[in-house]
Design a protein around this motif. Structure first.
Motif, PDB file in Angstrom:
ATOM      1  N   ARG A 162      36.851  25.014  40.254  1.00 45.17           N
ATOM      2  CA  ARG A 162      38.036  24.366  40.581  1.00 45.17           C
ATOM      3  C   ARG A 162      38.677  23.332  39.707  1.00 45.17           C
ATOM      4  N   ALA A 163      39.989  23.211  39.387  1.00 45.13           N
ATOM      5  CA  ALA A 163      40.664  22.215  38.643  1.00 45.13           C
ATOM      6  C   ALA A 163      40.431  20.803  39.180  1.00 45.13           C
ATOM      7  N   PRO A 164      40.234  19.999  38.455  1.00 45.85           N
ATOM      8  CA  PRO A 164      40.201  18.476  38.866  1.00 45.85           C
ATOM      9  C   PRO A 164      41.498  18.054  39.672  1.00 45.85           C
ATOM     10  N   GLY A 165      41.388  17.517  40.671  1.00 46.59           N
ATOM     11  CA  GLY A 165      42.623  17.030  41.402  1.00 46.59           C
ATOM     12  C   GLY A 165      43.113  18.080  42.399  1.00 46.59           C
ATOM     13  N   SER A 166      42.340  19.088  42.550  1.00 47.11           N
ATOM     14  CA  SER A 166      42.802  20.055  43.641  1.00 47.11           C
ATOM     15  C   SER A 166      42.369  19.527  44.754  1.00 47.11           C
ATOM     16  N   ASP A 167      42.926  20.087  45.864  1.00 44.32           N
ATOM     17  CA  ASP A 167      43.098  19.679  47.288  1.00 44.32           C
ATOM     18  C   ASP A 167      41.327  19.393  47.798  1.00 44.32           C
ATOM     19  N   ARG A 170      35.654  17.358  45.899  1.00 40.94           N
ATOM     20  CA  ARG A 170      34.526  16.724  46.619  1.00 40.94           C
ATOM     21  C   ARG A 170      33.093  16.644  45.787  1.00 40.94           C
ATOM     22  N   GLN A 171      32.668  15.534  46.097  1.00 41.43           N
ATOM     23  CA  GLN A 171      31.411  15.069  45.377  1.00 41.43           C
ATOM     24  C   GLN A 171      30.313  14.768  46.949  1.00 41.43           C
ATOM     25  N   GLY A 175      20.912  11.350  49.047  1.00 37.65           N
ATOM     26  CA  GLY A 175      19.527  10.766  48.487  1.00 37.65           C
ATOM     27  C   GLY A 175      19.658  10.713  46.983  1.00 37.65           C
ATOM     28  N   PRO A 176      18.579  11.341  46.265  1.00 32.25           N
ATOM     29  CA  PRO A 176      18.558  11.523  44.891  1.00 32.25           C
ATOM     30  C   PRO A 176      19.594  12.551  44.696  1.00 32.25           C
ATOM     31  N   LEU A 177      19.928  13.467  45.313  1.00 33.56           N
ATOM     32  CA  LEU A 177      20.606  14.646  44.989  1.00 33.56           C
ATOM     33  C   LEU A 177      22.348  14.408  44.936  1.00 33.56           C
ATOM     34  N   HIS A 178      22.682  14.871  43.675  1.00 34.03           N
ATOM     35  CA  HIS A 178      24.218  14.755  43.522  1.00 34.03           C
ATOM     36  C   HIS A 178      24.927  15.968  43.284  1.00 34.03           C
ATOM     37  N   LEU A 179      25.932  16.349  44.095  1.00 37.85           N
ATOM     38  CA  LEU A 179      26.816  17.508  43.889  1.00 37.85           C
ATOM     39  C   LEU A 179      27.946  17.360  43.646  1.00 37.85           C
ATOM     40  N   ASP A 180      28.572  17.822  42.735  1.00 29.49           N
ATOM     41  CA  ASP A 180      29.710  17.908  42.120  1.00 29.49           C
ATOM     42  C   ASP A 180      30.476  19.325  42.119  1.00 29.49           C
ATOM     43  N   ARG A 181      31.319  19.557  43.090  1.00 30.40           N
ATOM     44  CA  ARG A 181      31.876  20.882  43.393  1.00 30.40           C
ATOM     45  C   ARG A 181      32.903  21.291  42.068  1.00 30.40           C
ATOM     46  N   ASP A 182      33.652  20.228  41.775  1.00 29.19           N
ATOM     47  CA  ASP A 182      34.739  20.561  40.759  1.00 29.19           C
ATOM     48  C   ASP A 182      33.826  21.115  39.287  1.00 29.19           C
ATOM     49  N   ARG A 183      32.804  20.596  39.159  1.00 30.36           N
ATOM     50  CA  ARG A 183      31.994  20.854  37.638  1.00 30.36           C
ATOM     51  C   ARG A 183      31.001  21.810  38.110  1.00 30.36           C
ATOM     52  N   ILE A 267      17.782  18.515  55.444  1.00 29.16           N
ATOM     53  CA  ILE A 267      17.283  17.124  55.701  1.00 29.16           C
ATOM     54  C   ILE A 267      17.731  15.990  54.861  1.00 29.16           C
ATOM     55  N   SER A 268      18.168  15.111  55.379  1.00 34.78           N
ATOM     56  CA  SER A 268      18.531  13.961  54.326  1.00 34.78           C
ATOM     57  C   SER A 268      18.425  12.648  55.074  1.00 34.78           C
ATOM     58  N   ASP A 269      18.088  11.544  54.615  1.00 36.39           N
ATOM     59  CA  ASP A 269      18.114  10.245  55.317  1.00 36.39           C
ATOM     60  C   ASP A 269      19.340   9.602  54.871  1.00 36.39           C
ATOM     61  N   ASP A 270      20.040  10.234  53.853  1.00 41.77           N
ATOM     62  CA  ASP A 270      21.354   9.376  53.355  1.00 41.77           C
ATOM     63  C   ASP A 270      22.435  10.264  53.429  1.00 41.77           C
ATOM     64  N   HIS A 271      23.465   9.943  54.470  1.00 41.62           N
ATOM     65  CA  HIS A 271      24.372  10.806  54.739  1.00 41.62           C
ATOM     66  C   HIS A 271      25.603   9.964  54.336  1.00 41.62           C
ATOM     67  N   ALA A 272      25.479   8.751  53.886  1.00 35.71           N
ATOM     68  CA  ALA A 272      26.629   7.723  53.497  1.00 35.71           C
ATOM     69  C   ALA A 272      27.094   8.030  52.308  1.00 35.71           C
ATOM     70  N   GLY A 273      26.581   8.890  51.346  1.00 35.21           N
ATOM     71  CA  GLY A 273      27.190   9.023  49.929  1.00 35.21           C
ATOM     72  C   GLY A 273      28.217  10.324  49.661  1.00 35.21           C
ATOM     73  N   ASN A 274      28.728  10.566  51.042  1.00 34.83           N
ATOM     74  CA  ASN A 274      29.947  11.541  50.860  1.00 34.83           C
ATOM     75  C   ASN A 274      30.992  11.151  50.578  1.00 34.83           C
ATOM     76  N   VAL A 275      31.494  11.755  49.626  1.00 34.64           N
ATOM     77  CA  VAL A 275      32.786  11.621  49.252  1.00 34.64           C
ATOM     78  C   VAL A 275      33.667  12.823  49.225  1.00 34.64           C
ATOM     79  N   THR A 276      35.095  12.576  50.085  1.00 34.04           N
ATOM     80  CA  THR A 276      35.715  13.907  50.119  1.00 34.04           C
ATOM     81  C   THR A 276      37.143  13.311  49.658  1.00 34.04           C
TER      82      THR A 276
END
Length: 276
Positions: A162-167, A170-171, A175-183, A267-276
Motif C-alpha cells: 500500500r502506498a505511504p499515506g493511505s488510510d 500501520r505499524q 516486543g522485539p517484533l516490528h511489523l510495517d504494513r506499508d513496506r 502471545i505478547s507482553d508488549d501491547h503498547a507499541g501499536n501505531v495506527t
C-alpha cells in the motif's frame, strides 16, 4: 547440509546449478518482488505441460486483463522466470525436466513472488508439500477458470504494497517484533524476515489482536478472503513456516500459540507499541 553454489544440497538437476548457480549474478534481478501491480495489469507466468489446459487458462487470464507468459516444463519455466520475474506464478506439481516442487524451491530461494500450485491429485500430502516448499495457494484439478481467477486476484491483493499515506497505514510492535504494513516488512531484533505475502498477512492478523484466539476458518477469511475456499489445515502449514523463520533468528521467541481444537493466538507482553 548447506546448499552449494552449484545447487547441490537442494536436490536440483545439475543443469540448473551450472546455468543459474545460486548466489551468482545470473539469478533473477529484483529478487524480493517489490512491485505492487494492480491485479488486472499483472503478469502471470503459467507453467504446465498440459497444452490444452495452458491454452484455456491463458485465454481466460488474458480475458480477465492479465498479461500471460507460459512454459511447458519446469526447466523452461525457471528460465522464463529468470529472464523476467512475473507478478505471480501458476505452477503444475507434476512436470517433466523439473517438477513443481523443485521450481517452487528455486523461486523461494530468491523471491517472495506469489506461487499458486496446481495438482491433479487430491492428496493431502501433495498440498502440504507444496505449501511447505513455499507455495501460497493450491488448486486441485479439475477446477473452474472463475475459481482460479478469483484466487489469482486474492493472491495479488495480498502481495500489494500500500502506498505511504493511505488510510490504513500501520505499524505494530510486539516486543522485539516490528511489523510495517506499508513496506510489507517484518523485523525481529532488527533482523529482517523474508516473508511471502500470505505469511505476512497471517502474522499481521495474529499480531493485530494479541491474546485473541483465532479459529482456522477466521484466519483463512482474513488472509485469503471470504470468497476463496481453502482447507482449514492450510493455516497449520503457514504457522509452521512462520515459526521456523522466527526461530532461525531467535529460538526463544515463540509468540504463536496453538489453542487445541480451535486455532491460534499471538502471545505478547508488549501491547503498547501499536501505531495506527
Amino acid at each position: 547440509m548447506a546448499p552449494g553454489l552449484d545447487g547441490s544440497g537442494l536436490g536440483l538437476p545439475p543443469f540448473l546449478g551450472e546455468r543459474y548457480p545460486l548466489g551468482s549474478n545470473s539469478t533473477p534481478q529484483n529478487p524480493r518482488h517489490p512491485r505492487a501491480p494492480m491485479a488486472e495489469s499483472a503478469t502471470i507466468l503459467l507453467i504446465d505441460d498440459d497444452r490444452s489446459l495452458v491454452d484455456v487458462l491463458s485465454m481466460s487470464l488474458a480475458d480477465a486483463g492479465f498479461t500471460v507468459r507460459t512454459a511447458a516444463d519446469g526447466r523452461a519455466g525457471w528460465e522464463t522466470f529468470c529472464a523476467a520475474p512475473p507478478d505471480l506464478v501458476i505452477l503444475d506439481l507434476l512436470m517433466p525436466e523439473l517438477d513443481g516442487l523443485q521450481v517452487c524451491k528455486l523461486i523461494r530461494r530468491h523471491h517472495t513472488t506469489p506461487i499458486m500450485m496446481l495438482t491433479s491429485r487430491d492428496e493431502e500430502m501433495d498440498k502440504v508439500l507444496g505449501l511447505e516448499m513455499g507455495a501460497d495457494d493450491y488448486v486441485t484439478k479439475p477446477f473452474s477458470t472463475r475459481e482460479l481467477i478469483a484466487r489469482v486476484r486474492a493472491a495479488l491483493r495480498r502481495a500489494t504494497i500500500r502506498a505511504p499515506g493511505s488510510d490504513d497505514r500501520r505499524q505494530r510492535r510486539r516486543g522485539p517484533l516490528h511489523l510495517d504494513r506499508d513496506r510489507r516488512e517484518v523485523r525481529l531484533h532488527d533482523t529482517r524476515l523474508e516473508l511471502t505475502a500470505t505469511e505476512f498477512e497471517l502474522l499481521w492478523t495474529l499480531a493485530k489482536e494479541p491474546g485473541y484466539v483465532h479459529s482456522r476458518q477466521r484466519l483463512i477469511d482474513r488472509v485469503y478472503g471470504e470468497d476463496v475456499v481453502v482447507a482449514a489445515r492450510t493455516i497449520d502449514t503457514f504457522v509452521k513456516r512462520l515459526r521456523k523463520k522466527l526461530s532461525e533468528i531467535d529460538p526463544s521467541f515463540t509468540p504463536i500459540e496453538t489453542v487445541r481444537a480451535i486455532g491460534y493466538r499471538f502471545i505478547s507482553d508488549d501491547h503498547a507499541g501499536n501505531v495506527t
